[in-house]
Structures are given as structure tokens and as C-alpha cells.
Design a protein around this motif. Structure first.
Motif, PDB file in Angstrom:
ATOM      1  N   VAL A 246       0.841  -1.185   0.000  1.00  0.00           N
ATOM      2  CA  VAL A 246       0.000   0.000   0.000  1.00  0.00           C
ATOM      3  C   VAL A 246       0.878   1.236   0.000  1.00  0.00           C
ATOM      4  CG1 VAL A 246      -1.776   1.290   1.210  1.00  0.00           C
ATOM      5  CG2 VAL A 246      -1.806  -1.218   1.249  1.00  0.00           C
ATOM      6  N   ARG A 247       0.683   2.093  -0.969  1.00  0.00           N
ATOM      7  CA  ARG A 247       1.474   3.319  -1.029  1.00  0.00           C
ATOM      8  C   ARG A 247       1.026   4.295   0.052  1.00  0.00           C
ATOM      9  NH1 ARG A 247       1.738   4.756  -7.513  1.00  0.00           N
ATOM     10  NH2 ARG A 247       3.109   3.049  -8.109  1.00  0.00           N
ATOM     11  N   ALA A 248       1.990   5.043   0.575  1.00  0.00           N
ATOM     12  CA  ALA A 248       1.690   6.037   1.591  1.00  0.00           C
ATOM     13  C   ALA A 248       0.794   7.128   1.015  1.00  0.00           C
ATOM     14  CB  ALA A 248       2.992   6.654   2.120  1.00  0.00           C
ATOM     15  N   GLN A 249      -0.104   7.636   1.822  1.00  0.00           N
ATOM     16  CA  GLN A 249      -0.957   8.732   1.391  1.00  0.00           C
ATOM     17  C   GLN A 249      -0.107   9.986   1.208  1.00  0.00           C
ATOM     18  OE1 GLN A 249      -4.321   8.716   0.663  1.00  0.00           O
ATOM     19  NE2 GLN A 249      -4.037   6.492   0.749  1.00  0.00           N
TER      20      GLN A 249
ATOM     21  N   PRO B 167       5.856  16.413  -0.656  1.00  0.00           N
ATOM     22  CA  PRO B 167       6.209  15.101  -0.105  1.00  0.00           C
ATOM     23  C   PRO B 167       6.917  15.151   1.239  1.00  0.00           C
ATOM     24  CG  PRO B 167       7.829  15.761  -1.727  1.00  0.00           C
ATOM     25  CD  PRO B 167       6.767  16.821  -1.743  1.00  0.00           C
ATOM     26  N   CYS B 168       6.830  14.052   1.950  1.00  0.00           N
ATOM     27  CA  CYS B 168       7.686  13.802   3.106  1.00  0.00           C
ATOM     28  C   CYS B 168       8.932  13.108   2.572  1.00  0.00           C
ATOM     29  CB  CYS B 168       6.976  12.922   4.130  1.00  0.00           C
ATOM     30  SG  CYS B 168       8.052  12.344   5.460  1.00  0.00           S
ATOM     31  N   ILE B 169      10.085  13.735   2.751  1.00  0.00           N
ATOM     32  CA  ILE B 169      11.343  13.237   2.188  1.00  0.00           C
ATOM     33  C   ILE B 169      12.194  12.618   3.289  1.00  0.00           C
ATOM     34  CG2 ILE B 169      13.462  13.856   0.967  1.00  0.00           C
ATOM     35  CD1 ILE B 169      11.975  16.243  -0.221  1.00  0.00           C
ATOM     36  N   VAL B 170      12.772  11.467   2.972  1.00  0.00           N
ATOM     37  CA  VAL B 170      13.771  10.860   3.843  1.00  0.00           C
ATOM     38  C   VAL B 170      15.099  10.856   3.088  1.00  0.00           C
ATOM     39  CG1 VAL B 170      14.530   8.754   5.011  1.00  0.00           C
ATOM     40  CG2 VAL B 170      12.114   9.418   5.072  1.00  0.00           C
ATOM     41  N   LEU B 171      16.147  11.368   3.714  1.00  0.00           N
ATOM     42  CA  LEU B 171      17.471  11.398   3.096  1.00  0.00           C
ATOM     43  C   LEU B 171      18.391  10.452   3.850  1.00  0.00           C
ATOM     44  CD1 LEU B 171      19.579  12.506   1.140  1.00  0.00           C
ATOM     45  CD2 LEU B 171      19.916  14.435   2.713  1.00  0.00           C
TER      46      LEU B 171
ATOM     47  N   PHE C 278      10.462   3.696   7.881  1.00  0.00           N
ATOM     48  CA  PHE C 278      10.179   4.428   6.647  1.00  0.00           C
ATOM     49  C   PHE C 278       8.689   4.692   6.436  1.00  0.00           C
ATOM     50  CE2 PHE C 278      14.361   2.627   5.767  1.00  0.00           C
ATOM     51  CZ  PHE C 278      15.011   3.682   5.157  1.00  0.00           C
ATOM     52  N   ALA C 279       7.837   4.236   7.330  1.00  0.00           N
ATOM     53  CA  ALA C 279       6.396   4.428   7.173  1.00  0.00           C
ATOM     54  C   ALA C 279       6.064   5.913   7.053  1.00  0.00           C
ATOM     55  CB  ALA C 279       5.656   3.819   8.358  1.00  0.00           C
ATOM     56  N   GLY C 280       5.206   6.244   6.113  1.00  0.00           N
ATOM     57  CA  GLY C 280       4.792   7.624   5.907  1.00  0.00           C
ATOM     58  C   GLY C 280       5.673   8.415   4.971  1.00  0.00           C
ATOM     59  N   ALA C 281       6.787   7.851   4.556  1.00  0.00           N
ATOM     60  CA  ALA C 281       7.687   8.564   3.633  1.00  0.00           C
ATOM     61  C   ALA C 281       7.139   8.494   2.213  1.00  0.00           C
ATOM     62  CB  ALA C 281       9.075   7.963   3.683  1.00  0.00           C
ATOM     63  N   ASP C 282       7.162   9.603   1.525  1.00  0.00           N
ATOM     64  CA  ASP C 282       6.758   9.642   0.116  1.00  0.00           C
ATOM     65  C   ASP C 282       7.957   9.417  -0.804  1.00  0.00           C
ATOM     66  OD1 ASP C 282       4.026  10.449   0.671  1.00  0.00           O
ATOM     67  OD2 ASP C 282       4.874  12.387   1.232  1.00  0.00           O
ATOM     68  N   LEU C 283       9.095   9.972  -0.415  1.00  0.00           N
ATOM     69  CA  LEU C 283      10.297   9.938  -1.240  1.00  0.00           C
ATOM     70  C   LEU C 283      11.502   9.634  -0.358  1.00  0.00           C
ATOM     71  CD1 LEU C 283      11.884  10.610  -3.903  1.00  0.00           C
ATOM     72  CD2 LEU C 283      11.913  12.999  -3.102  1.00  0.00           C
ATOM     73  N   VAL C 284      12.283   8.631  -0.744  1.00  0.00           N
ATOM     74  CA  VAL C 284      13.502   8.298  -0.015  1.00  0.00           C
ATOM     75  C   VAL C 284      14.689   8.451  -0.965  1.00  0.00           C
ATOM     76  CG1 VAL C 284      14.750   6.604   1.353  1.00  0.00           C
ATOM     77  CG2 VAL C 284      12.246   6.690   1.472  1.00  0.00           C
TER      78      VAL C 284
ATOM     79  N   ARG D 240      20.717  -3.193   1.055  1.00  0.00           N
ATOM     80  CA  ARG D 240      19.971  -3.674   2.215  1.00  0.00           C
ATOM     81  C   ARG D 240      18.680  -2.893   2.439  1.00  0.00           C
ATOM     82  NH1 ARG D 240      21.958  -3.694   8.579  1.00  0.00           N
ATOM     83  NH2 ARG D 240      19.954  -4.441   9.438  1.00  0.00           N
ATOM     84  N   TRP D 241      18.720  -1.568   2.292  1.00  0.00           N
ATOM     85  CA  TRP D 241      17.617  -0.745   2.761  1.00  0.00           C
ATOM     86  C   TRP D 241      16.671  -0.247   1.680  1.00  0.00           C
ATOM     87  CZ3 TRP D 241      16.467  -0.825   7.697  1.00  0.00           C
ATOM     88  CH2 TRP D 241      17.464  -1.166   8.616  1.00  0.00           C
ATOM     89  N   VAL D 242      17.080  -0.233   0.403  1.00  0.00           N
ATOM     90  CA  VAL D 242      16.156   0.178  -0.652  1.00  0.00           C
ATOM     91  C   VAL D 242      14.904  -0.700  -0.674  1.00  0.00           C
ATOM     92  CG1 VAL D 242      15.833   0.183  -3.175  1.00  0.00           C
ATOM     93  CG2 VAL D 242      17.751   1.423  -2.151  1.00  0.00           C
ATOM     94  N   PRO D 243      15.018  -2.036  -0.615  1.00  0.00           N
ATOM     95  CA  PRO D 243      13.797  -2.852  -0.580  1.00  0.00           C
ATOM     96  C   PRO D 243      12.899  -2.542   0.619  1.00  0.00           C
ATOM     97  CG  PRO D 243      15.707  -4.203  -1.102  1.00  0.00           C
ATOM     98  CD  PRO D 243      16.240  -2.872  -0.672  1.00  0.00           C
ATOM     99  N   VAL D 244      13.492  -2.178   1.752  1.00  0.00           N
ATOM    100  CA  VAL D 244      12.706  -1.838   2.935  1.00  0.00           C
ATOM    101  C   VAL D 244      11.903  -0.570   2.692  1.00  0.00           C
ATOM    102  CG1 VAL D 244      12.823  -1.232   5.385  1.00  0.00           C
ATOM    103  CG2 VAL D 244      14.369  -2.973   4.453  1.00  0.00           C
ATOM    104  N   ALA D 245      12.546   0.442   2.102  1.00  0.00           N
ATOM    105  CA  ALA D 245      11.852   1.696   1.811  1.00  0.00           C
ATOM    106  C   ALA D 245      10.749   1.498   0.778  1.00  0.00           C
ATOM    107  CB  ALA D 245      12.855   2.746   1.329  1.00  0.00           C
ATOM    108  N   MET D 246      11.008   0.666  -0.222  1.00  0.00           N
ATOM    109  CA  MET D 246       9.990   0.376  -1.237  1.00  0.00           C
ATOM    110  C   MET D 246       8.798  -0.346  -0.621  1.00  0.00           C
ATOM    111  SD  MET D 246      12.499  -0.812  -4.354  1.00  0.00           S
ATOM    112  CE  MET D 246      11.131  -1.412  -5.371  1.00  0.00           C
ATOM    113  N   ALA D 247       9.060  -1.272   0.282  1.00  0.00           N
ATOM    114  CA  ALA D 247       7.976  -2.019   0.934  1.00  0.00           C
ATOM    115  C   ALA D 247       7.086  -1.102   1.760  1.00  0.00           C
ATOM    116  CB  ALA D 247       8.559  -3.122   1.809  1.00  0.00           C
ATOM    117  N   ALA D 248       7.644   0.031   2.216  1.00  0.00           N
ATOM    118  CA  ALA D 248       6.860   0.998   2.986  1.00  0.00           C
ATOM    119  C   ALA D 248       6.027   1.903   2.092  1.00  0.00           C
ATOM    120  CB  ALA D 248       7.785   1.838   3.862  1.00  0.00           C
TER     121      ALA D 248
END
Length: 396
Positions: free
Chosen positions: A2-5, A10-14, A69-75, A86-94
Motif C-alpha cells: 500500500v502506497r503512503a498517502q 512530499p515527506c522526504i527521507v534522506l 520508513f512508514a509515511g515517507a513519500d520519497l527516499v 539492504r535498505w532500498v527494498p525496505v523503503a519500497m515495501a513501505a
């Protein structure tokens, strides 16, 4: 998944916020290059807890290991390949859109490798992750794409001169430490953890490790990324990547063999028309006269010193002007100017064949070759995703 609303901004994670590229991204975001409603900074445990100013506000760096990463629109990933794998798949899953600059996914068949103005049409397909090419690939593909449409590209021979900041803060620190040590004690053993042999007062004829065929990983990456972005898998390229004792700013010499003959004025005009390129060249007037060290007035006159040397309009694309003055004829990392543009000089047709030309290229590898490209990709990808969601939510 489910994509974040999402709201309009956007909410950005760097990820990698304390690194050299991450710092350049934050610098641009602080200059209002990327609208956002919130930005979260993430790095390793070593950097967690640091406070960094972003656009007039102070942000605390979070530990990647504990980050949600929950709630992030863009990472945005500006860390190592290992971190991204390691972490790109985690961010995509969120449900976030991921833009990765590490190189970990540059050859992945399901992750588009994008250079804006060359193949950003791929972003219309709304991918969940996008790969950013190496900084050198960006201006090279912009240039070759234009030349391929203009005269055709038969062969490319390139040598790069890459600065210490290509390996981040640690690379710069090692160069500076080695330089200071050499000046105080010429016989001292220099630090060589990031660069082997030591880079201070030296030139290292390889960037990254060497493979069995003698090519370096950086050379292979540059060739493969260029071929993929241009859609020319059989393009003939010979590349040598060299590390030089410069703090920041990459350079390259380039020879391009073309399918059809090239004229210099047409070539200069083509280069000056490319997005984000500055041609450092003598002014060329419409009647073919060359004006060295001149500038163009608001009414189109070409002036040198106190004397008007040409009353007609200057050639529109012969040179890109900044603040009314012509850029110098030979750009360098120290003197090129605008850090968000690619600077070209020493443009000349090959003396041996009219089907070939040579030039010198220099740019800020952290800004033009890195952060600016990454944020531009992010903006286009977010717009495509928003458009796709509006279409899906609209009544039939």
C-alpha cells in the motif's frame, strides 16, 4: 503493498545525510530546489543524534538501523552500495518512491537508470525505484545524445580526472592530511586508506579496484551506464579514469568520432544549447569574426574594453553568458563558476579528420553531477506518480 498517502508536498527521507553528497542535497533543498512538507535525516549510528540546519531549521539525524520508513513519500539514498542493497527494498515495501545514487541498481533490469532530458520518459511508467548514474555519466550522455542525433556517434575515447570528494568526506580528509604531512615532512609515510597509493601530490591512474581484464570498476560502470542510458549497447567506448589531487570537481577529456563531418561553429552552438551546459569559448559574431575577452551588451553589441567591435547581434548559441560576460576560455574546477552546470572548453575539430572533435569538460561532481541530477529525477518521478494516482482515482 500500500502506497503512503500523499499531500501536494512530499515527506522526504534522506539516507546518508551526513555524507558529502547528502550535504550537497541538503544545500540544494535549503535553496528551495525541492518542495517538501517534512524532511527526515538518516545516517549510520556513528552520526545519529547530530543536528543539521536545513532551510533555516535544525533537524536531528536518525539511526538507519532503527528508522521506520512508514509515511515517507520519497527516499533519497546517498550512501554506499551496501547500504542501498539492504535498505532500498525496505523503503519500497513501505510505499515510498526511491531514488538511489549509490550505483547498486544501475544495472538492475527492473530499475530504470535515468538522466533528465535524455531518457526521463521512463519515469512516466511510475517505477517504484529509480537509479541515478555516476556523476560523469550525466554530462557524457547529455552530450552524446545530442551528437548522435546531430551527426551520429561512432566511437568515444575519454579520460576522466576525478577529485577526492568522489570518495566523500573521508577522501577529502585523507588528501588534506597527506598534503599537510608532505609539506611538513617530505619523507613521511602518507595515509593511504581511501586512495592507494596515496593521493597527496600524486596522480593515481585508476578509480576503484582493477578487474581481471585491466579495466577498473569505475571505467566499466561509466561505459555500461552510458550504453544503457543512450540505448546503444554496442557503442564503442574506451575510457580511462584517473584520480587527481583536487578536493572537489571532476574533469574529463573527450574525443568523439562522428558519422558525418563536424564544423566547429555548429558544434559550439550544439553544446551551448544543451541543458545546464556552459561553453567557455571566444565570442563568435554572425559574420564569423572571433572576439576574445569580449562581452555582449543588452542591445546585442559585442564590446571589448571600451570599444564596440560588432554592432550586430552576437551568435545566439555560440556561448552562454553569465552576468553579461563571456566565461573564460578554459574552465577548471577552481574557476569554472556555476556549480550546478557542466562547463565545456577547448572545443576543436580533430586535425586529422572532420568526422571527430575534442573537448574538455569540468563540473562540480557533488552538485551538478550528483545532487542537482538526483533532485531533478525525484521531481519528475513524483509528478508522474501523482498524475498516475489522479488518473486512477478519477471516475470513468
Amino acid at each position: 503493498m500500500v502506497r503512503a498517502q500523499r499531500s501536494a508536498d512530499p515527506c522526504i527521507v534522506l539516507v546518508g545525510a551526513t555524507g558529502a553528497l547528502g550535504a550537497a542535497v541538503l544545500e540544494l533543498i535549503g535553496e528551495h530546489r525541492m518542495r517538501h512538507r517534512e524532511i527526515r535525516l538518516v545516517a549510520s549510528a556513528q552520526s545519529a543524534g547530530r543536528e543539521i540546519p536545513v532551510g533555516g531549521r535544525t533537524k536531528t539525524v536518525h539511526d538507519l538501523e532503527d528508522f521506520d520508513f512508514a509515511g515517507a513519500d520519497l527516499v533519497l539514498f546517498c550512501a554506499s552500495e551496501a547500504v542501498s542493497r539492504r535498505w532500498v527494498p525496505v523503503a519500497m515495501a513501505a510505499g515510498a518512491l526511491v531514488v538511489d545514487a549509490s550505483g547498486a541498481f544501475s544495472a538492475h533490469p527492473e530499475v530504470p537508470l535515468v538522466v533528465p532530458s535524455v531518457n526521463d520518459c521512463l519515469l512516466a511508467e511510475c517505477p517504484e525505484a529509480v537509479a541515478v548514474p555516476s556523476g560523469m555519466t550525466v554530462p557524457l550522455t547529455l552530450l552524446l545524445d545530442a551528437v548522435e542525433r546531430w551527426r551520429g556517434v561512432r566511437q568515444v575515447v575519454m579520460s576522466t580526472y576525478e577529485s577526492a570528494s568522489g570518495l566523500g568526506h573521508q577522501g577529502v580528509d585523507e588528501l588534506l592530511e597527506g598534503s599537510e604531512l608532505t609539506l611538513s615532512d617530505p619523507g613521511a609515510e602518507l595515509p593511504a586508506d581511501r586512495f592507494r597509493p596515496a593521493l597527496a601530490f600524486n596522480v593515481v591512474p585508476a578509480v576503484d579496484r582493477l578487474m581481471e581484464d585491466g579495466a577498473s570498476c569505475q571505467e566499466r560502470r561509466l561505459v555500461e551506464e552510458t550504453q544503457r542510458v543512450l540505448g546503444l549497447p554496442d557503442a564503442e567506448m574506451a575510457v580511462t579514469c584517473v584520480r587527481v589531487p583536487v578536493v572537489s570537481g571532476h574533469g574529463a577529456t573527450l574525443f568523439v568520432e562522428t558519422g558525418d563531418p563536424v564544423d566547429r561553429q555548429g558544434l559550439v552552438e550544439l553544446l551551448a544549447s544543451l541543458p545546464d551546459f556552459v561553453v567557455h569559448d571566444d565570442l563568435v559574431t554572425h559574420d564569423g569574426r572571433v572576439v576574445r575577452d569580449g562581452f555582449v551588451t543588452d542591445d546585442g553589441r559585442v564590446v571589448r574594453g571600451d570599444r564596440v567591435v560588432h554592432d550586430g547581434p552576437a551568435a545566439r548559441a555560440a556561448v552562454v553568458l553569465r552576468d553579461g560576460k563571456a566565461p573564460g576560455s578554459v574552465p577548471t574546477p577552481l574557476t569554472a563558476g556555476d556549480p550546478d552546470r557542466f562547463h565545456v572548453g577547448r572545443v576543436r575539430v580533430s586535425p586529422h579528420t572532420s568526422r571527430g572533435f575534442l573537448l574538455w569538460l569540468v563540473f562540480d561532481n557533488l552538485r551538478a553531477g550528483g545532487a542537482s541530477t538526483l533532485l531533478r529525477i525525484a521531481r519528475i518521478a513524483l509528478a508522474s506518480r501523482a498524475s498516475d494516482e489522479r488518473l486512477k482515482s478519477s471516475p470513468c
